[in-house]
Design a protein around this motif. Structure first.
Motif, PDB file in Angstrom:
ATOM      1  N   GLU A  89       0.855  -1.179   0.000  1.00 51.05           N
ATOM      2  CA  GLU A  89       0.000   0.000   0.000  1.00 51.05           C
ATOM      3  C   GLU A  89       0.889   1.226   0.000  1.00 51.05           C
ATOM      4  N   GLY A  90       1.004   1.879  -1.170  1.00 52.37           N
ATOM      5  CA  GLY A  90       1.910   3.015  -1.305  1.00 52.37           C
ATOM      6  C   GLY A  90       3.339   2.556  -1.152  1.00 52.37           C
ATOM      7  N   ASN A  91       4.089   3.195  -0.276  1.00 55.07           N
ATOM      8  CA  ASN A  91       5.472   2.797  -0.005  1.00 55.07           C
ATOM      9  C   ASN A  91       5.575   1.810   1.149  1.00 55.07           C
ATOM     10  N   GLY A  92       4.429   1.399   1.694  1.00 48.11           N
ATOM     11  CA  GLY A  92       4.448   0.508   2.831  1.00 48.11           C
ATOM     12  C   GLY A  92       3.929  -0.883   2.504  1.00 48.11           C
ATOM     13  N   LEU A  93       4.002  -1.759   3.488  1.00 41.88           N
ATOM     14  CA  LEU A  93       3.506  -3.127   3.384  1.00 41.88           C
ATOM     15  C   LEU A  93       2.456  -3.363   4.469  1.00 41.88           C
ATOM     16  N   VAL A  94       1.521  -4.249   4.170  1.00 40.57           N
ATOM     17  CA  VAL A  94       0.521  -4.645   5.167  1.00 40.57           C
ATOM     18  C   VAL A  94       0.498  -6.158   5.230  1.00 40.57           C
ATOM     19  N   LEU A  95       0.685  -6.692   6.432  1.00 47.49           N
ATOM     20  CA  LEU A  95       0.596  -8.129   6.672  1.00 47.49           C
ATOM     21  C   LEU A  95      -0.813  -8.445   7.151  1.00 47.49           C
ATOM     22  N   HIS A  96      -1.481  -9.361   6.463  1.00 46.97           N
ATOM     23  CA  HIS A  96      -2.864  -9.729   6.779  1.00 46.97           C
ATOM     24  C   HIS A  96      -2.888 -11.155   7.329  1.00 46.97           C
ATOM     25  N   LEU A  97      -3.554 -11.345   8.447  1.00 49.63           N
ATOM     26  CA  LEU A  97      -3.823 -12.669   8.990  1.00 49.63           C
ATOM     27  C   LEU A  97      -5.327 -12.888   8.884  1.00 49.63           C
ATOM     28  N   ASP A  98      -5.732 -13.795   7.999  1.00 48.17           N
ATOM     29  CA  ASP A  98      -7.157 -14.000   7.705  1.00 48.17           C
ATOM     30  C   ASP A  98      -7.795 -14.882   8.770  1.00 48.17           C
ATOM     31  N   HIS A  99      -8.074 -14.262   9.911  1.00 46.53           N
ATOM     32  CA  HIS A  99      -8.690 -14.958  11.040  1.00 46.53           C
ATOM     33  C   HIS A  99      -9.918 -14.161  11.454  1.00 46.53           C
ATOM     34  N   ALA A 100     -11.061 -14.582  10.929  1.00 43.83           N
ATOM     35  CA  ALA A 100     -12.287 -13.806  11.141  1.00 43.83           C
ATOM     36  C   ALA A 100     -12.763 -13.845  12.586  1.00 43.83           C
TER      37      ALA A 100
END
Length: 709
Positions: free
Chosen positions: A192-203
């Motif tokens: 996202e832009g110049n950054g990173l996003v770590l997603h943990l798909d745990h609803a």
């Protein structure tokens, strides 16, 4: 003789001061080796642990230490047939230290390892395991430490099942509870832009139940460790915003450990595939043969042998292309003093020597202070800063322009670099010594590597003694020239030829400037290089404007001087932007079949049983560049690499790199070049710092059996 005696007594005084250095406190880390079972059976595998208890406020490091530090390592001593696997690392904590962010452990930690018991060990006798634990323990300062650990475990009869040791059950249960587990939920990494996003798909997570999330990457240089990690939780799961160290080369995958608190309970999960962990350090499955690989230099050198090597290395530095032009200019100035009294000429030699010694000791003291604070630095560290490289280029350009007659020293600028080095007084000799030291740092002479590596592992007084010997070696030829009356009589008489020679000597200085600009081009991107080149133009303009002021009176001369100073202020403004314009590793590092070095890649190749040639280099290291062009790029060497299926790794230390610094320190070196040859899991063979085609071919073409003899 009195002069030389004074210098020797100075070095002796520094050595004597070593006794005043305080010893490392023994209670900072209390380490012990423990086993999970009370007995072992032949052929079985059991778990052992290295338990470390730190003094309050102090910490040791995780496998990736973050912005500084080194992880603990164990050099094992085992009976034949026994093996110890890699450490199973507990989840670390984020440990801020001023502007840095480290990953490590406070309080207590237990590092678990699998121990394979030999099949043929007799029952009824103890299995003796042990070794030397090395670690770096830090608070506001860092202190390297070590502990000799040992453990005897009774050997049960074959076929029996080892029973747990009740006394250690709670300790091992706590250690296993601190280990991360594979994530049961899928994870993703998005940009996202110049950054990173770590997603943990745990609803199943809710915003109110999750707090204190942190991600610990396995790779040491992929993230800006000190940047904030912003947590959000929504209906799809957990999202953690991360800042890459270089947005232009942000990874598409990011293996590591994700930790967070859920309803007050800390949980930790392995994200992605962890790189192959390095096996336990220097496992000694058998007694070392008589011709085993040479131990690290700090284990074989004494203080006086290191000082002797440093003195020889300093002497050789005078012949290096980075020092010779400056020394030639000073010898030329000495010709002008040929008609003066011997006492005055000798004082010039002492002033030059004092400048060399003062600057060597200042650089060494700064390096030791930074390393004690946890910084991963080595010899030549200042040239890892593009600001220092640019300033050195600007100063040498000003000197070259003065030699070419573009400008001349005026009384109002007695403190400017070139004027200081070319003044006829003792200040000129002193600052020539300072400049000679600064331009010598990119060069590594024979004998230097082991001596400097030894110095940086010793108490301050001993380390400074070695660096003083290095400086004395650099200063000695010029000092002897001023002390020996016969040498002064051999000098030619001053005359018009000196102006011609002075102009000729400007061009080696310009060549050094061109090389520094090339170094800068490896360190910064296009915008940074443009700023650096603009600075050169402004330095030239400032020199021209200052010289023009000599031909004007009144306000015209003042305006010319103000214009020159304004140009120098503009140079200072341009220099400040360079550190923010860092470049990534260039394609030149991967020419000739070389891959970029990472510790994970090296470990993987060694696990596959490959022969690996490791080249640790830097753009500012002249010795490295000479070796590459005269040896490593030769057709015969490349054919030998290909014929023997040698994997080639090249590490770039032009900018700071903690993985490379850790490898250098592992082999007792404080700087580049470093050349290593690995054959599978065997310990590396360290090649000389000055390579020849014959040296490389002889080592590469050895049969594996002979390589261990």
């Amino acid at each position: 003789m009195r002069i030389l005696t004074t210098l020797v007594l100075l070095l002796a005084g520094l050595t004597g001061a070593q006794a005043l250095v305080p010893k490392q406190p023994k209670d900072l880390v209390r380490a012990r080796l423990v086993a999970e079972t009370a007995t072992v059976a032949p052929g079985s595998t059991v778990t052992v642990g290295i338990h470390m208890a730190m003094k309050p406020g102090w910490h040791v490091y995780w496998r990736n230490p973050g912005d500084s530090g080194l992880p603990p390592e164990m050099a094992w001593e085992l009976p034949p047939g026994a093996r110890v696997g890699a450490i199973d690392w507990p989840v670390p904590e984020r440990l801020p230290v001023q502007t840095l962010m480290n990953y490590g452990y406070e309080g207590e930690v237990t590092l678990l390892l699998p121990l394979s018991v030999p099949q043929n060990i007799p029952a009824g006798q103890p299995l003796h395991v042990g070794g030397k634990l090395s670690y770096l323990v830090c608070e506001e300062i860092c202190i390297p430490g070590s502990s000799d650990l040992a453990l005897d475990i009774p050997v049960a009869a074959p076929g029996t099942t080892p029973l747990p040791d009740p006394a250690q059950a709670a300790l091992f249960a706590q250690a296993r509870a601190a280990l991360p587990i594979p994530s049961p939920w899928p994870s993703r990494l998005t940009r996202e832009g110049n950054g990173l996003v770590l997603h943990l798909d745990h609803a199943g997570l809710t915003a109110g139940s999750v707090a204190e999330a942190a991600f610990f990457p396995y790779g040491e240089t992929v993230l800006d460790n000190a940047a904030a990690q912003t947590l959000t939780v929504d209906d799809t799961g957990l999202h953690l915003a991360l800042k890459p160290s270089d947005p232009a080369t942000a990874p598409s995958e990011l293996p590591g450990v994700l930790a967070f608190s859920e309803n007050g309970t800390r949980r930790a999960f392995v994200i992605g595939v962890a790189p192959a962990a390095a096996p336990a350090a220097t496992v000694m499955a058998e007694p070392a043969p008589a011709s085993a690989p040479v131990p690290a230099p700090e284990e074989t050198l004494t203080l006086w042998s290191a000082a002797g090597f440093a003195l020889l290395g300093g002497l050789v530095l005078n012949l290096m292309p980075c020092v010779f032009p400056v020394l030639s200019i000073k010898v030329l100035s000495l010709v002008k003093q040929a008609g003066q009294s011997r006492a005055r000429v000798r004082i010039h030699g002492l002033a030059y020597t004092a400048g060399v010694l003062a600057s060597f000791l200042a650089l060494a003291g700064l390096l030791m202070a930074l390393k004690s604070g946890g910084a991963t630095l080595g010899w030549g560290f200042q040239l890892q800063s593009p600001i220092v490289v640019a300033l050195l280029a600007y100063g040498l350009l000003a000197m070259g322009l003065s030699l070419s007659g573009v400008w001349h020293l005026g009384g109002g600028v007695a403190g400017i670099g070139d004027g200081l080095t070319r003044r006829s007084g003792y200040q000129g000799s002193f600052f020539t010594g300072v400049l000679a030291t600064l331009v010598a740092t990119p060069c590594t002479a024979p004998f230097m590597g082991a001596a400097v590596g030894f110095a940086l592992t010793q108490p301050p007084a001993a380390g400074l003694t070695v660096f003083a010997s290095l400086g004395l070696g650099l200063a000695l030829p010029f000092l002897l020239l001023t002390v020996w009356p016969g040498a002064l009589r051999l000098m030619p008489r001053p005359g018009a030829w000196m102006d011609t020679l002075k102009g000729v000597l400007a061009f080696p200085v310009y060549a050094t400037v061109a090389w520094l600009v090339w170094v800068l081009a490896q360190q910064v991107g296009p915008n940074g290089l443009l700023a650096g080149l603009a600075g050169l133009v402004l330095v030239g303009f400032a020199a021209w404007a200052w010289e023009r002021a000599r031909f004007f009176d009144g306000w015209s001369g003042g305006l010319a001087r103000v214009t020159a100073l304004a140009a120098l202020l503009a140079v200072a403004g341009l220099v400040t932007v360079l550190d923010g314009e860092r470049a990534t590793a260039g394609p030149s590092l991967t020419t000739g079949g070389f891959e970029l070095f990472t510790q994970a890649r090296l470990d993987g190749l060694r696990d596959d049983g490959r022969t690996v040639f490791v080249d640790m280099t830097a753009a500012w290291c002249i010795t490295c560049q000479i070796n590459e062009r005269t040896t490593l790029s030769r057709d015969a060497v490349r054919r030998a690499f290909h014929a023997n299926d040698v994997a080639l790794l090249r590490g770039d230390w032009t900018n700071q790199n903690p993985e490379i610094t850790a490898l250098l320190e592992r082999y007792g070196r404080s700087g580049v070049p470093l050349y290593l040859v690995y054959r599978g899991k065997a310990e590396a063979v360290v090649l000389p710092q000055i390579l020849t085609e014959g040296i490389v071919l002889a080592e590469i073409e050895k049969r594996p059996g002979l390589a261990q003899r």
